[in-house]
Structure formats: C-alpha cells, structure tokens
Design a protein around this motif. Sequence first.
Motif, PDB file in Angstrom:
ATOM      1  N   LYS A 138       0.832  -1.200   0.000  1.00  0.00           N
ATOM      2  CA  LYS A 138       0.000   0.000   0.000  1.00  0.00           C
ATOM      3  C   LYS A 138       0.870   1.254   0.000  1.00  0.00           C
ATOM      4  N   SER A 139       1.931   1.246   0.799  1.00  0.00           N
ATOM      5  CA  SER A 139       2.842   2.382   0.830  1.00  0.00           C
ATOM      6  C   SER A 139       3.517   2.575  -0.529  1.00  0.00           C
ATOM      7  N   ASP A 173       0.810   3.988  -2.833  1.00  0.00           N
ATOM      8  CA  ASP A 173       0.347   5.323  -2.437  1.00  0.00           C
ATOM      9  C   ASP A 173       1.416   6.397  -2.634  1.00  0.00           C
ATOM     10  N   SER A 174       2.656   6.075  -2.283  1.00  0.00           N
ATOM     11  CA  SER A 174       3.666   7.134  -2.226  1.00  0.00           C
ATOM     12  C   SER A 174       5.060   6.702  -2.655  1.00  0.00           C
ATOM     13  N   ASP A 176       5.902   7.567   2.474  1.00  0.00           N
ATOM     14  CA  ASP A 176       4.989   7.981   3.546  1.00  0.00           C
ATOM     15  C   ASP A 176       5.383   7.403   4.908  1.00  0.00           C
TER      16      ASP A 176
END
Length: 490
Positions: free
Chosen positions: A271-272, A275-276, A280
Amino acid sequence: MGRPTGFLEYNRINAKAEAPKDRIRHFREFYDHIPIGEQQKQGGRCMECGVPFCQAGGMGIGCPLQNLIPEINDLIYHGNWKQAYERLAKTHCFPEFTCTVCPALCEAACTCGLDSDPVATREIEHAVIETAYANGWVKAEPPYVRTGKKVAVIGSGPSGLAAAQLLNKRGHLVTVFEKSDRLGGLLRYGIPNMKLDKLIIDRRLKLMEAEGILFQTGVDVGTDITAAQLQKDFDRIILCCGAANPRDIKVPGREGNNIFFAVNYLSSVTKSLLDSDLKDNIPFTAKGKHVLVIGGGDTGNDCVGTVIRLGAESVTQLEIMPKAPQSRSAHNPWPQWPRVSKTDYGQEEAIAVFGHDPRVYQTTVTEFINDEKGDVQKAKTVKLECKKDEKTGCVSMVPVEGSEDTVNAQLVLIAAGFEGCQKYVTDSFKVAINQYSNVDTMPDMYETSVKGIFTAGDMHRGPSLVVWAIREGRKAAQAVDISLMGYSNL
C-alpha cells in the motif's frame, strides 16, 4: 506433435533473473524473459505424451485448470500464437497472474522431467499471454444478451474475479464487493510487487470493467452492508473472502511492539509503495533492524525479500519442520509434486547480502523479550525433533532439552499459516463452517448451507495456490449458473 525429437535436440532455457544485489534496490519484477523465437523451440520440447499428466488436474497432479498444455506447445512451436492464446483462454481466466506466481504444478508432472528438465510451461504461458496483449487479442467482450439475473461476488481475489468474469460472460449482472481500497485481494496486497507487478492486475481489471462488471471498493460486507440487504438485492451471492485468519504464536512477550502478522506487514508495504512509492514512512519499517521471520513457506520467503529491500540489518527465518531432501524420496514419486528442498528468490537475496542462508530448521520461538518501552528486542528459541507416539503412530515435533538459544529480533513477522475464514462474515450470512473453519459445502459442491449463497477459493478449500483459487471461482460460477438457469454452458 510439433517436433518428435525436440526434447532431445533442445535444452530447457529459463528466464534470466536480475542479480540479487541489483534487484534488491527496487520492487519491480526482475526476470528477463526469453525471445519469442526461442520460446517456440521450448514448445518443441513437449513430448505430447500419451497421458499428459501436466494437464491432469486431479489428485494434486498437474494443472488444476486442466489447461490443454501439449496442444498449446504444439501451436506455438508452429508459430500459431493467436490460436495458442485462444486455446489457453478456453480453460484459463488469468494466465498473466499464474505465469509469475504459480509454482508450476504442470512442470512437476511433465513426462520430459523424468529423465531431463521438464518443459518450461510457465514461461511459455507468459509468452502466450503477453504476445496476446501486445497484438490486441485480449480485449473486452461484453455479452450480447443479459439474463437480468444479478449476482454479488464478495471478495476480489483470484477466485472472486474468476467467478465474476465467467458469470458476466454468461450474461448475468455481476457486482464485486471488496473491503480494501483497491481491487485484487491476495493478488494485490498478499503478493509483493516484485513477484506480481500490480499494473498487470490493473490491466485485466480495466478489461473486466469494460465488459460490464461492477466493482465496489471499501465495502466490508457484514459491517458496511448487511447480508440481508445483499440477499434482497441479488439473486445469488458468492463468498470469496479468503482464509483471512493468520495463525498466531502464543508465547510470553507476544504483546510486544513490532511483532506483526506477515500478511498485514506485506499489505502495508504494498500500500505504501502504491500510495507514495514508500515515501509515507510506513509505520514498521525494517531499516537497520534485525528481522525475525517465523514460517518457511511462500509468505515467509516474501517477507525475507521485502525486508531486505527495506534495509534490514539481518534476517533470520525459522522453519518448524526439518529441511526437505535434495531429491525425491521413494514415497514421493513422479508425477506428484516434488517435496524437495528449494531456495527461493528471498533466500537467494539473503545469501547474496548476508553471506548465508537465513533459514534455521526445526526451531521455534518460546518467548519474545521486550525492552522497557515494550519494543521487541530478542526472541528465545528451542530446537525441535521428530518423535513418534508409540500408541497412535502420530509424529510430532517436540523440544530438544538443552537446545535453547536467543536471536536478535527488533522486527518479528509471523508467517505461520492461516486458520480459516473470518467469523464475522460467516456469522453475517449464517452459513455453516467445517472443522477447519472453512465454509462447509457438500463434497465437490459450492452451494453453502444457505440456499442461494455459494463459496469459492481459500474460504472454501482453505489456504492454497492462486491457480486453485481460479479453478474454484470457475467451478462456483458454473454452479451458480446452473442454479439460476437450470443448465450451464460455462
């Protein structure tokens, strides 16, 4: 048969992997697949034997999807790539997934593998599907006629997507509910990006949406929407929520900080990344930490590869069972899956970075030692040995007296398997579960104890492979179609 002597003339060629010390710098897939011309020769290695165990699919032997492997190999040897794709698509929903994450049960059962190397079926599958995408042969095909029947699929993992694809093709109106923020289930958040690039998933989902399948993310069925509401709104429901209960290690100190279930850790990293691009500050990074991975399966290996990419100071991987033999035993003959020792990509990377295999066999944790802040710092371990109960004949692993030890562990990832599906979902739908905490059905059937509610995938058969989940989804779709229409042409 493309070339009767091909298996004698051509050697098996595998995709080349990027060097371990280079690939740990990124989270991209790291195989350089062989050219199309060479792939055709690999197809010529197929013996097209009288009994193709590679596609048997029964008794745990060969491909569960029963892909028509010798036919596909013959077609690509002759350069008939489009026909090879069409033949593969008859039995397989998502070859782009399995050609990277499946352990290739087909290759283990290949007759060619008796005396030499098996046909590189998984690599051929990759060539077929990627050639098909490159030439525009894989395209959205919405059904010409709609039946008016509505089906809800709960879960967007491989079984849910497979069921949705077939039922939509039949003309039913399909809505897929996913509790996460993105679609894909296990494919998205359970498998690291270097094993399955998430753009591969998105490419397929875009086609499925164009075919008319509706997707709803961020909807936790049983919490955000009730089972009763779904039963009111849909003619049939398929539960494909996976075996989502991780098995815990219940020892003193387990409450310490930085002790996580592997699936949660891998999900947070993915997810990290999405997402980024890991900017993040994921809350439990491995950078500079001594990492302990408990569990020796695929998930444990994925954890090893992931924490190395995140800058772990060291990695230790505990396996409760003895090391497997280097070659098949007399009790594990061909064409069964070979229960032999293998070194996967994560362990290869650990050897390259730290100079030794991270695995410690026949060992388990007896206690976690935490500091005054509650952060885990070390783990006490003990060696195990196999011991047979004289009365029952059962073999169990028991501690070896005097073998206690301590290892550094500032981050602990528990990859000890799963214990069935989540109770709040089964309670919500009031479906019966069996002794393994999986949804109960009649043998080889997919309808649950509640009429109109079906199940598939890990939620049904327990933790298994992606290829088995796809098979389950296809079979459940057929069962649902029969219950709706009285027959099925799926």
